[in-house]
Design a protein around this motif. Sequence first.
Motif, short mmCIF file in Angstrom:
data_model
loop_
_atom_site.label_atom_id
_atom_site.label_comp_id
_atom_site.label_asym_id
_atom_site.label_seq_id
_atom_site.Cartn_x
_atom_site.Cartn_y
_atom_site.Cartn_z
N UNK A 1 45.04 -55.16 16.07
CA UNK A 1 43.86 -54.50 16.65
C UNK A 1 42.73 -54.55 15.73
N UNK A 2 41.42 -54.49 16.01
CA UNK A 2 40.41 -54.35 15.08
C UNK A 2 40.17 -53.01 14.70
N UNK A 3 40.97 -52.89 13.42
CA UNK A 3 40.79 -51.33 12.91
C UNK A 3 39.38 -50.71 12.47
N UNK A 4 39.17 -49.38 12.62
CA UNK A 4 37.60 -48.90 12.42
C UNK A 4 37.87 -48.61 10.93
N UNK A 5 37.13 -48.98 10.07
CA UNK A 5 36.95 -48.63 8.81
C UNK A 5 36.68 -46.86 8.62
N UNK A 6 36.08 -46.42 9.41
CA UNK A 6 36.19 -44.96 9.40
C UNK A 6 36.49 -44.14 10.88
N UNK A 7 36.96 -43.07 10.83
CA UNK A 7 37.62 -42.30 11.87
C UNK A 7 36.44 -41.39 12.53
N UNK A 8 36.52 -41.39 13.78
CA UNK A 8 35.45 -40.42 14.54
C UNK A 8 35.95 -38.89 14.50
N UNK A 9 34.90 -38.04 14.11
CA UNK A 9 35.33 -36.69 14.27
C UNK A 9 35.35 -36.09 15.58
N UNK A 10 35.99 -35.01 15.92
CA UNK A 10 36.19 -34.09 17.20
C UNK A 10 34.76 -33.90 17.91
N UNK A 11 33.81 -33.37 17.03
CA UNK A 11 32.54 -33.17 17.77
C UNK A 11 31.34 -34.38 17.45
N UNK A 12 30.84 -34.68 18.36
CA UNK A 12 30.00 -35.71 18.23
C UNK A 12 28.77 -35.31 17.64
N UNK A 13 28.05 -36.09 16.68
CA UNK A 13 26.82 -35.73 16.07
C UNK A 13 25.64 -35.85 17.07
N UNK A 14 24.63 -34.97 16.92
CA UNK A 14 23.68 -34.62 17.80
C UNK A 14 22.68 -35.70 17.41
N UNK A 15 22.23 -36.79 18.58
CA UNK A 15 21.29 -37.90 18.19
C UNK A 15 19.54 -37.29 18.24
N UNK A 16 18.93 -37.46 17.34
CA UNK A 16 17.68 -36.96 17.02
C UNK A 16 16.50 -37.73 18.18
N UNK A 17 15.59 -37.06 18.51
CA UNK A 17 14.54 -38.00 19.32
C UNK A 17 14.22 -39.53 18.97
N UNK A 18 14.19 -40.40 19.50
CA UNK A 18 14.37 -41.83 19.33
C UNK A 18 12.66 -42.13 19.58
N UNK A 19 12.23 -43.04 18.98
CA UNK A 19 10.83 -43.39 19.10
C UNK A 19 10.92 -44.50 20.36
N UNK A 20 9.74 -44.70 20.95
CA UNK A 20 9.46 -45.26 22.27
C UNK A 20 10.07 -46.56 22.32
N UNK A 21 9.85 -47.30 21.15
CA UNK A 21 10.36 -48.67 21.26
C UNK A 21 12.01 -48.65 21.20
N UNK A 22 12.55 -47.82 20.75
CA UNK A 22 14.11 -47.87 20.55
C UNK A 22 14.77 -47.11 22.00
N UNK A 23 13.78 -46.58 22.91
CA UNK A 23 14.61 -46.40 24.11
C UNK A 23 15.31 -47.60 24.80
N UNK A 24 16.54 -47.48 25.43
CA UNK A 24 17.58 -48.22 25.68
C UNK A 24 16.97 -49.53 26.52
N UNK A 25 16.15 -49.34 27.38
CA UNK A 25 15.54 -50.39 28.20
C UNK A 25 14.48 -51.10 27.87
N UNK A 26 13.68 -50.24 26.88
CA UNK A 26 12.49 -51.12 26.11
C UNK A 26 12.87 -51.75 25.17
N UNK A 27 13.92 -51.31 24.15
CA UNK A 27 14.51 -52.59 23.14
C UNK A 27 15.14 -53.49 23.79
N UNK A 28 15.71 -53.38 24.92
CA UNK A 28 16.41 -54.41 25.26
C UNK A 28 15.26 -55.70 25.91
N UNK A 29 14.32 -55.15 26.31
CA UNK A 29 13.41 -56.05 27.01
C UNK A 29 12.63 -56.62 25.70
N UNK A 30 12.15 -55.95 24.75
CA UNK A 30 11.53 -56.15 23.66
C UNK A 30 12.42 -57.43 22.99
#
Length: 667
Positions: free
Chosen positions: A504-533
């Motif tokens: 399998x493709x081994x991951x270089x790092x291991x994930x922690x139990x508690x996921x990190x909180x994602x900060x607010x993203x810029x308008x152009x980094x929104x999922x749909x907008x970044x895909x279209x751009x």
Amino acid sequence: MVNKVYSDHTQLQYAYYELPFVCPPTGQSHGAGLLSGQSIPLNLGEVLRGDRITTSDINLQVSHDSECNILCHQNITRADLTRAKSMIEDGYVVEWIVDNLPGATSFVTVDKTRKYYAAGFKLGYTEISGSTGSPRYYLNNHHTIVIRWRKAPGSAGEKGGKVVVGFEVYPKSVGAHSRNSNTGCPKDLQNVEENFELYIPPIREDVAHKYPDSSYIMADNEIGEDGATINVPYTYSVYWREDETVEWSNRWDLYFVNQEDGSHIHWVAIANSLIICALLTGMVLIIFAKTIRKDIKAGYKESVLEGGKRRRRSKPHSPKRSGEKLGGMLEQPDEAATSDSSSDEDALEDVTGWKLLHSDVFRTPQYGYLLAPLVGSGMQLLFMTLGLVLLSAVGVLNLSFRGGFISVGVGLFVFAGTFSGLFSAKVFKSFDGRDWQKNAFVTAILFPGLAFGLIFILNLFVWAQASSTAIPFTTLVGMLVLWLFIQVPLVYVGAWAGFEKTAAWEHPTKATTIPRQIPPQAWYMKSVRSVLIAGLIPFAVIFIELLFMFNSVWQDKSGYYYMFGFLAVVVVILMVTVAEVTVVTIYVQLCAENYHWWWQSFAVGGGSAVWVFLYCVWYYFARLHITGFVSSLLFFSYSFMACCVYALLTGTVGFLSANAFVRRIYG
């Protein structure tokens, strides 16, 4: 041979001998065991593209000219006449075949220096009446056939062998007054006195009976069947002409002379694509050579996160040597120590952005059980596409192999099921998946099942129109067998190998139990907008080539696209562009501390499919003249399927590129 009739105004094709107003086959023998009306065995590609090739009653004897031959006198009813008018109004074109060459209408370029062919010839034409302003319909009922030949190359030519290098058909509409009353042949084809109009006078008594208090006169197609018919005389002429200017190996070139002027447009488009690709390559190199290299040297592994604060690992203190002066309160700090401390602090200040995500970046994505089969299907389509483009570019697949492109494409897709299962299993295993058999089943069923279901539904609409575009039921059963009994087992074989026999493709790092909180993203980094751009850049790379392909597929229904050398170059540039756009987009996303890159990389890679579909919509309204609900349904359905295939293919390229990139910078 006679094949089919097709039009730019509709997606519905019809077998020539299924038209009620043409001469039906007599069943007479024409040598070599062939009977007129006998269907020729077709490969899968020919059937899927709507070909229905049948032996005709037209006799061709090598080097023997025939000024006039009577083919038949066909009686047609009002209903047949109405259908003939409708097909002439839609601009239907007839395809006949001699020595695998489609009958063509000959033209000369504007400067009169070159001659070229347009495949097919008109079924008839219309004229506007000067007195009433209504259209009048004329049927082409005489065909002048010109066969161009030359001496066969090699020893066959020395023995008198000849080869066909051109097949031209010149249709004419010849009325009763322009025919010899004794033979039924045209008196003078150069000066036709009267054309053959499709017209049956209305029955005045019937009109008066239905509308006794009205002066309304019904049109021909508004009157029901009353037994009235019109006799259509069909004749043809055959002329053999020697032509030493065309080599047998280059006899298809005449069909593309009118397209040669587009070569410089291809070169300009490729130059434009290379510039875009070079700019993206420069951006990726800057990321690798400067930013990431600097970040890796700073070393996010040297920092640990504790309670949301950065903490630097302290170094052990070394004891003072004898004779070394102890520092007092007024003593200045050592410059080297201060410098080291300052550089360490600067390095710690650089531990931001993507380096903070080392414990979350390889967290298993949501719906990973669906992403893995999509990547597997994309690899299957990628293998098929690259194989088709390569075989076409080197000349293995060419126009003389009728239906070969589709037949080989289906074969490559089926046997590429092994790659589909292999890559799907490896991705699924990297997501900590366990049930590889279930994953293989979803991979084998998901895309082929959706495609087969949509084709079957569309086929119901086309069957209702009695069009040769409809796939025969036996062919559908054959495709179902290929899918379930060949492709599905191959997917399971590939999935077993990918899950059980490869790492399998081994991951270089291991994930922690508690996921990190994602900060607010810029308008152009929104999922749909970044895909279209991001999708705009690959679309700009293929825009010009799309125009040529669309013209070949949707406007020139003969489908004679031949610039596969240009296409191969564009495909390579497209793959590189998609990979680089995805890498840059995902890097910017990681710098914004957003670790949801798995699905995003697939979506960014396939984002240009949205623009391709919007281009299809524009092309439909701006360039095509399609009429009718079924034809429009076919256009948008086929366009949607093509865009889905394109999205899967480029999305897989984007996913694998981002996967390799992320593993590299975190490894």
